[in-house]
Design an enzyme around this catalytic site. Structure first.
Site, short mmCIF file in Angstrom:
data_model
loop_
_atom_site.label_atom_id
_atom_site.label_comp_id
_atom_site.label_asym_id
_atom_site.label_seq_id
_atom_site.Cartn_x
_atom_site.Cartn_y
_atom_site.Cartn_z
N ARG A 79 -39.74 38.49 -28.69
CA ARG A 79 -40.52 37.28 -29.00
C ARG A 79 -39.93 36.16 -29.71
O ARG A 79 -38.59 36.03 -29.91
CB ARG A 79 -41.65 37.76 -30.03
CG ARG A 79 -41.09 38.31 -31.39
CD ARG A 79 -42.20 38.89 -32.33
NE ARG A 79 -41.51 39.26 -33.76
CZ ARG A 79 -41.11 40.51 -33.77
NH1 ARG A 79 -41.45 41.48 -32.83
NH2 ARG A 79 -40.42 40.99 -35.03
N GLY A 80 -40.25 35.16 -30.10
CA GLY A 80 -39.67 34.01 -30.82
C GLY A 80 -38.50 33.39 -30.16
O GLY A 80 -38.42 33.35 -28.94
N ILE A 81 -37.65 33.08 -30.87
CA ILE A 81 -36.59 32.28 -30.62
C ILE A 81 -35.65 32.88 -29.53
O ILE A 81 -35.36 32.57 -28.47
CB ILE A 81 -35.53 32.01 -31.67
CG1 ILE A 81 -36.49 31.07 -32.83
CG2 ILE A 81 -34.07 31.20 -31.33
CD1 ILE A 81 -35.75 30.72 -34.18
N GLY A 121 -33.16 39.10 -36.22
CA GLY A 121 -32.99 38.95 -37.62
C GLY A 121 -34.47 39.29 -38.32
O GLY A 121 -35.59 39.23 -37.55
N TYR A 136 -31.82 36.98 -47.35
CA TYR A 136 -31.62 36.27 -46.07
C TYR A 136 -30.68 35.32 -46.02
O TYR A 136 -29.73 35.31 -45.26
CB TYR A 136 -33.06 35.67 -45.89
CG TYR A 136 -33.37 34.88 -44.40
CD1 TYR A 136 -33.58 35.74 -43.36
CD2 TYR A 136 -33.26 33.63 -44.53
CE1 TYR A 136 -33.44 35.01 -42.09
CE2 TYR A 136 -33.22 32.89 -42.96
CZ TYR A 136 -33.76 33.67 -42.13
OH TYR A 136 -33.70 32.99 -40.79
N ASP A 158 -31.77 49.25 -31.71
CA ASP A 158 -32.02 48.87 -32.83
C ASP A 158 -30.59 48.53 -33.37
O ASP A 158 -29.60 49.43 -33.37
CB ASP A 158 -32.63 50.17 -33.91
CG ASP A 158 -32.73 49.72 -35.15
OD1 ASP A 158 -32.00 48.89 -35.78
OD2 ASP A 158 -33.61 50.07 -35.94
N LYS A 199 -27.13 35.11 -43.90
CA LYS A 199 -26.84 33.84 -42.83
C LYS A 199 -25.58 33.26 -43.13
O LYS A 199 -24.97 32.83 -42.32
CB LYS A 199 -27.97 32.89 -42.54
CG LYS A 199 -29.46 33.54 -42.37
CD LYS A 199 -29.14 34.33 -40.69
CE LYS A 199 -30.32 34.60 -40.07
NZ LYS A 199 -30.22 35.20 -38.95
P1 NAP Z 1 -38.91 36.74 -34.80
O1 NAP Z 1 -40.21 36.18 -34.06
O2 NAP Z 1 -39.35 37.90 -36.19
O3 NAP Z 1 -38.26 37.85 -33.93
C1 NAP Z 1 -37.01 38.68 -34.36
C2 NAP Z 1 -36.45 39.38 -33.10
O4 NAP Z 1 -35.59 40.31 -33.62
C3 NAP Z 1 -37.55 40.11 -32.40
O5 NAP Z 1 -37.44 40.39 -30.93
C4 NAP Z 1 -37.34 41.76 -33.15
O6 NAP Z 1 -37.80 42.62 -32.05
C5 NAP Z 1 -35.73 41.66 -33.27
N1 NAP Z 1 -35.14 42.62 -34.07
C6 NAP Z 1 -35.63 42.70 -35.54
N2 NAP Z 1 -35.06 43.62 -36.07
C7 NAP Z 1 -34.04 44.30 -35.21
C8 NAP Z 1 -33.35 45.24 -34.92
N3 NAP Z 1 -33.07 46.05 -36.39
N4 NAP Z 1 -32.79 45.83 -33.92
C9 NAP Z 1 -33.02 44.90 -32.69
N5 NAP Z 1 -33.82 44.00 -32.82
C10 NAP Z 1 -34.50 43.71 -34.04
O7 NAP Z 1 -38.02 35.77 -35.63
P2 NAP Z 1 -37.48 34.47 -35.05
O8 NAP Z 1 -38.38 33.56 -35.98
O9 NAP Z 1 -37.64 34.29 -33.43
O10 NAP Z 1 -35.98 34.47 -35.48
C11 NAP Z 1 -34.86 34.73 -34.50
C12 NAP Z 1 -33.70 34.39 -35.35
O11 NAP Z 1 -33.59 33.13 -35.82
C13 NAP Z 1 -33.48 35.13 -36.49
O12 NAP Z 1 -32.02 35.42 -36.89
C14 NAP Z 1 -33.99 34.33 -37.67
O13 NAP Z 1 -33.41 34.62 -38.91
C15 NAP Z 1 -33.24 32.90 -37.21
N6 NAP Z 1 -33.94 31.86 -37.83
C16 NAP Z 1 -35.49 31.67 -37.73
C17 NAP Z 1 -36.08 30.58 -38.21
C18 NAP Z 1 -37.50 30.33 -38.02
O14 NAP Z 1 -38.07 29.26 -38.47
N7 NAP Z 1 -38.33 31.17 -37.23
C19 NAP Z 1 -35.36 29.63 -38.76
C20 NAP Z 1 -34.00 29.77 -38.88
C21 NAP Z 1 -33.37 31.11 -38.36
P3 NAP Z 1 -38.37 44.01 -32.71
O15 NAP Z 1 -39.26 43.80 -33.44
O16 NAP Z 1 -39.05 44.38 -31.12
O17 NAP Z 1 -37.25 44.73 -32.87
#
Ligand code: NAP
Length: 239
Positions: free
Chosen positions: A17-19, A82, A145, A53, A149
């Site tokens: 999902r997401g990014i 993340g 967090y 994982d 990062k």
């Molecule tokens: P998200 O929607 O929560 O998606 C996180 C993804 O990481 C999911 O696909 C999840 O899949 C996977 N994941 C989590 N734990 C894992 C593990 N132990 N092993 C393998 N996969 C794992 O988050 P997002 O907002 O898209 O964020 C993506 C990245 O961008 C992250 O590193 C986050 O810190 C960074 N970021 C996000 C934002 C923001 O505003 N959203 C801002 C700055 C940086 P499963 O749950 O299926 O494992």
């Protein structure tokens, strides 16, 4: 399909999902052959989805073997997976600290470590770590967090120094406030507070992040390494 990159093999973590899902789909559109990992194994159309994982080195290794068997050696790696476990410092439990460091920082370490030998052999590699503006502005309630990062920046620059002579680049893309499941969980007042400090006055869409990642993955970005590219609407500018 533009086939911009002549079918290079890319692995993206966190594509359920997401990014990460947006990055993987965008790389498919640009002509890469893309595999994507997450704990669930879900991935967008056109992406080879693998359940792995990143806190488990054996699962990371097994995921790479599946990519190598199915698509070939990984030439482009985007370490995106993340999590957050927010809480104020005084009350933060060891588990909340440990889980975030183990996933965001050590998970990226395990994923990059496994990519390095094949990239070195190929004398080509693009590594992009998905960081965060929190690394350098800090975020109250997110010491774990932000530390994870910030750690990615030191790691990326060390890798850039170690592997530059082999044609391997390593950079960090630092998103600001992006509309995803992760930020949808935030209370309305916190979201409004963020927007006040973003010169572009909007949250990023996942496509904004994917476009920056795609550039750093491209052959054309071959002279850019060890950099941090903020994609944050100006939120962290000058810091
Ligand atoms: P998200 O929607 O929560 O998606 C996180 C993804 O990481 C999911 O696909 C999840 O899949 C996977 N994941 C989590 N734990 C894992 C593990 N132990 N092993 C393998 N996969 C794992 O988050 P997002 O907002 O898209 O964020 C993506 C990245 O961008 C992250 O590193 C986050 O810190 C960074 N970021 C996000 C934002 C923001 O505003 N959203 C801002 C700055 C940086 P499963 O749950 O299926 O494992």
């Amino acid at each position: 399909m533009s086939n911009e990159q002549n079918g290079r093999v890319a692995l993206v973590t966190g594509t359920s999902r997401g990014i990460g899902a947006a990055i993987a789909a965008d790389l498919v559109k640009a002509g890469y052959r893309v595999a994507g990992t997450s704990r669930s194994g879900a991935a967008p159309e056109g992406v080879l989805g693998i359940a792995a994982d990143i806190t488990d080195p054996a699962r990371v290794d097994a995921a790479y073997k599946r990519v190598e068997d199915g698509l070939g050696p990984v030439e482009v790696l985007v370490a995106n997976a993340g999590i957050t476990r927010d809480g104020l410092m005084a009350a933060m439990k060891d588990e909340a600290w440990g889980e975030v460091i183990d996933t965001n920082l050590s998970g990226a370490f395990r994923t990059v470590r496994r990519a390095v030998r094949p990239m070195t052999r190929a004398r080509f590699g693009r590594i992009v770590l998905v960081g965060s503006v929190s690394a350098y502005v800090g975020t109250p309630g997110q010491a774990n967090y932000a530390a994870s990062k910030a750690g990615l920046i030191g790691m990326a620059r060390s890798i850039a120094g170690e592997l530059g002579s082999r044609g391997i680049t390593c950079n960090v893309v630092a998103p600001g406030f992006v509309r995803t499941d992760m930020t949808d969980e935030l209370p309305e007042n916190v979201r409004a507070e963020y927007l006040k400090h973003i010169p572009l006055r909007r949250a990023a869409e996942v496509g904004d992040i994917a476009a920056a990642v795609r550039f750093l993955c491209s052959d054309g970005a071959g002279y850019i390494t060890g950099t941090v590219l903020p994609v944050d609407g100006g939120l962290g500018m000058g810091r």
